[in-house]
Design a protein around this motif. Sequence first.
Motif, short mmCIF file in Angstrom:
data_model
loop_
_atom_site.label_atom_id
_atom_site.label_comp_id
_atom_site.label_asym_id
_atom_site.label_seq_id
_atom_site.Cartn_x
_atom_site.Cartn_y
_atom_site.Cartn_z
N TYR A 1 0.84 -1.19 0.00
CA TYR A 1 0.00 0.00 0.00
C TYR A 1 0.89 1.25 0.00
N TYR B 1 -4.79 4.48 -4.74
CA TYR B 1 -6.13 3.95 -4.49
C TYR B 1 -6.70 3.30 -5.75
N THR C 1 -4.97 0.00 -6.48
CA THR C 1 -5.41 -1.03 -5.53
C THR C 1 -6.79 -1.53 -5.91
N LYS C 2 -7.68 -0.60 -6.27
CA LYS C 2 -9.03 -0.98 -6.70
C LYS C 2 -8.97 -1.89 -7.93
N TYR D 1 -9.67 7.11 1.59
CA TYR D 1 -10.39 6.79 0.35
C TYR D 1 -11.25 5.55 0.54
N PHE D 2 -10.71 4.57 1.25
CA PHE D 2 -11.46 3.34 1.49
C PHE D 2 -12.58 3.56 2.51
N ASN E 1 -15.88 5.16 1.29
CA ASN E 1 -16.68 4.34 0.38
C ASN E 1 -17.27 3.16 1.13
N PHE F 1 -16.66 -0.87 0.78
CA PHE F 1 -15.71 -1.37 1.77
C PHE F 1 -16.36 -1.31 3.15
N ILE G 1 -15.28 -6.63 0.96
CA ILE G 1 -15.51 -5.92 -0.30
C ILE G 1 -16.88 -6.32 -0.84
#
Length: 773
Positions: free
Chosen positions: A489, A495, A498-499, A524-525, A528, A532, A546
Motif C-alpha cells: 500500500y 487507491y 489497488t481498486k 479513500y477506502f 466508500n 468497503f 468488499i
Amino acid sequence: LHLKEKIVKHRKSFLTYILICFLAVLVPSLILWDTITANLSFLHSDPFYWFAEVLHLSNEMQILNFLAVYPPGFEYFVTSSVNLLIFPDYKIIYYFIKFAPIPLFSFYLLIVAVIVKRVFKKKSLILFSLIATLSSTYLIRRFIVFVPGNLATIIFLISLLVFVTNCPFYLQAFFLALIFLLNPIVAFFYFFGIALYVLIKFLKKEVNLKVILRNSVNFSIIAGILILPFIVLLYIYGKNIIISFLNFGFQLEFWEIPPPNNQINLINLFLTSKGFITGWIKDTPPWVINDFINNQIIFSWLFIFAGISLFLSTKSMSIKKYKNLHYFGKGIVIIILILFFFPILLPFNPLNNIIPFNITIRILECFAAPIILMECFGVDYIIRKIEILSSYFSKKVNNTSILNNRKSVLKNTFIILLLISGYSLYIFDVDYYRRKGYKYEATQIEVLFFIRDNLSPSDTILAPNFSHNLGFNRLYNLIYDFNYSLWDYSIENSYNKTKEYLNQNNLKYMLIDIESINEEQLNYFIINEDNFKPIFENTRNILFEINGDLGGFKPTGIFEATWNFLSEKEENIGYDIDFIDWYHTIKETYASITLNVDNHYKVLDFFNDEIGSKLIVYNNLGTKNKAGHQEDSGTIEFWWRTENSSQESMFSLYESSITGINIKIFDGNFNYYNGSNWINITTALNNKWYHLQIDFECGNNSYQGLFSNSYNLYINGIKELGNINYSSYINQFTKFRLQTYQIQTSFHTYFDAFGYSWGEEYNVGDNLHEIFL
C-alpha cells in the motif's frame, strides 16, 4: 511406614531437594511468564514457522515443502506433543508453542541440579549451578523464544548422564542421532565436543587407539541405524535427502564479513561483575552488536571458574566417571577459548571465514551445561583450598579465635558472596526482552486470529506486504492455509491501482495495516462504505469486506491534488490545518475544514461573520514532503466557490512582500489587478465551483509560451487572460495569499484541491478528476 521413616531420617536432605525442585520450577515460571505474557504475539518471528508446520502436520499429516531449512524432527516432536495432549485446534497449537519455554527451561534446571548433585554432593554447588544457569544470558534468550535448539540442548544435557553412570560410552550415539533430528547444528557441535574429548583422553593416555576404534565402529553403527528411518521418511515425503541430512549447511551460508577492526579494546573484556560484551569479539556483525545492546553480556565473569578448572589435574580424581566428565568439560572450554577468546589476540577474526558468528554464538546455548559444570569444578576446588586454609589458621591462633569456633566461616563467606554475585548477573539481564520489545504487536495477532475464526480458507484476502521489513511477512504463517495475496500500500500503488488489483483478482476481503498506509489513501477506502465494509478494526488493522462490483463506485468528491485536505480533521481550525503556513484574522472570522460542499469532500472553508472582518492565509508554495518552495515558472490550479460574489474574496501570488498576480471575486465578477486598477474578467455566480489555472513565467524560459513576468489565467478551462504582465516585477514567487473581506452579511468562501506543477507526482490538470469516478 518405611518411606516415612526414611523421610524423617533424611528430612534435611529431603527438604533441601524439595526446595531446589520448587525453585527450579517456580523461578523460571516467574521469569518467563512475565515476559511471555506481556504480548499476545510470539517473541520472535521463527515460532510462526513452527505454528504453520505443526498445524499442517496435524491436519494433513505431511510437512510443508517451503520449510526445508528447518529441522523436521523438531516439527514432528511438537506435533506429537500437541496431538497427545488435546485435539490440535490452532489456538492450542499456538499457545503450546508460546508457553512451552516455561516447562522446558524448568526441566533443564532440574537436570542440571541432578547432575551437579550426583557429581559434587554439595548443596551449595547445586544452588550455585542453578544461579549460574539463570545468569547464562544467551541460553535464556534462546529458550524463551522456543527454537529447535532448545530441545536439542536438553538432550545434550541428558547425555552428560552417560559420563556420571556406568553406561558404555558408545551409547552417546543414541543421543547424537536424536539431537541431529531435532537440530543438526547442535549435533555438529556435539560431535565436535565428543571428538575433542576422545582426543584429550588419547593424548593423556587414558585410552588406547584400539578402544577408540572399537567404540567408533559401535558409535557409527548405532547412529546409522537410528538415522536410517529418518532418511526413508525424507524419501517418502519427497525431500532432498542430502540437503536435509546436512541441514546445518543451509545456515552456514555466506555472510558478508565486516572489515577487520584492528583496535583491541581490552577494557571491554571485563565489565566489573557484568561480564563480557560482544563488542570485544573481532568482526562481530553489526546486527549481533545491536542485538546485545546496552552492554548485554554473552559470558558472565563466572566463566573464570571454568578457566580455573581447565588447569586442574583430571588424573588425580579418584572416580572414573567424574574424570570422564571433567575431560569432556575441558574439551568444551578449549572450544570456547578458540572461538571466542583467541581472536582478541589477532587484528581480525579468521574463524569468521569458516563459521559465521551467528552460528558460533549458538555454542553458548548447547554448551551452557558443560560450562556450568566446569565452573562448579573450579568453585569446588577453591572451596576445598579455603577449607585447608581455614584449618591452617585455626591451628595458628588461640582457642578464642573466631576461626577456631567457626572453621567454615571463610568457606561460607565465599559461597554467599559467590551466590549474591551470580544472582546480580541474573538480575542484570532478566528484562532483556521487555526492553527489546516484541517483533509484532498483539493487535497484529488479533486480526489474524479473527480471520481464522470467521473466514474460510477459500476466501480471497488482500494483505499488506511489509516490503520495508520482509521478516514481518512471517506473521502470515498464522494463516498459511488461507488464500491471501500480498500488496504494497505505497504511494505508487495508489487507491485506483489497488481498486484495479482487487477487481482483477476477485478479492473478497482486504486487510490494511494502518502504520503501512498513507492516511489519505486510507480515507479513500473509509468514505466508500458501500463497497468497503469494515468487519474488524483495532488500533493497528482494519479488515474490510468488499461488497459488489468495484467498477460501480459512486463519486468520492476527492480530487487528485498537491493539497486536497483529505487527511485533515473536520474540527481543525487555523494553524491546525497543514496547508496554512501563516494565518491572520480581524474581527469575527476563521478558516476551518468543512466535510461536503456540492460534491467536494473536505474543503478549506473561510467564514466571515462580522462586517469589516478580514481573514488572510499564506501558503509558502510547499508540498506535503517539502516545507517551502521558490518558483520562477510553473502552474497553480485550484477550485474556488463563494456564497456571495458581491463580497470580496481574493487570490494573490507574492515574492516576499511584493505582489505580482492578483485575482479576486467582487461585485459579481472575477477581476484582476494590472498594477493601478482592477479590471473585470468575467461573471462570478454565487454557490458555483470554479476551476482556476494560473500559468506564470518570471524569467525567460517561455513556459507555456509566456513572456517574462507574465501569466495566463484559465477559468473552467477557458483562457480568460493571456500573457498579462505582473502588477510588479518579480524574480521568483515564494508564497500565495488567500483573503476574504466582509462588506455586508456573513458568508462562506471555499477552496479545494490546490495543485502545483512542481508537486510530487502531480501533473497539470490532475485536480480536474476525482480520485475514483
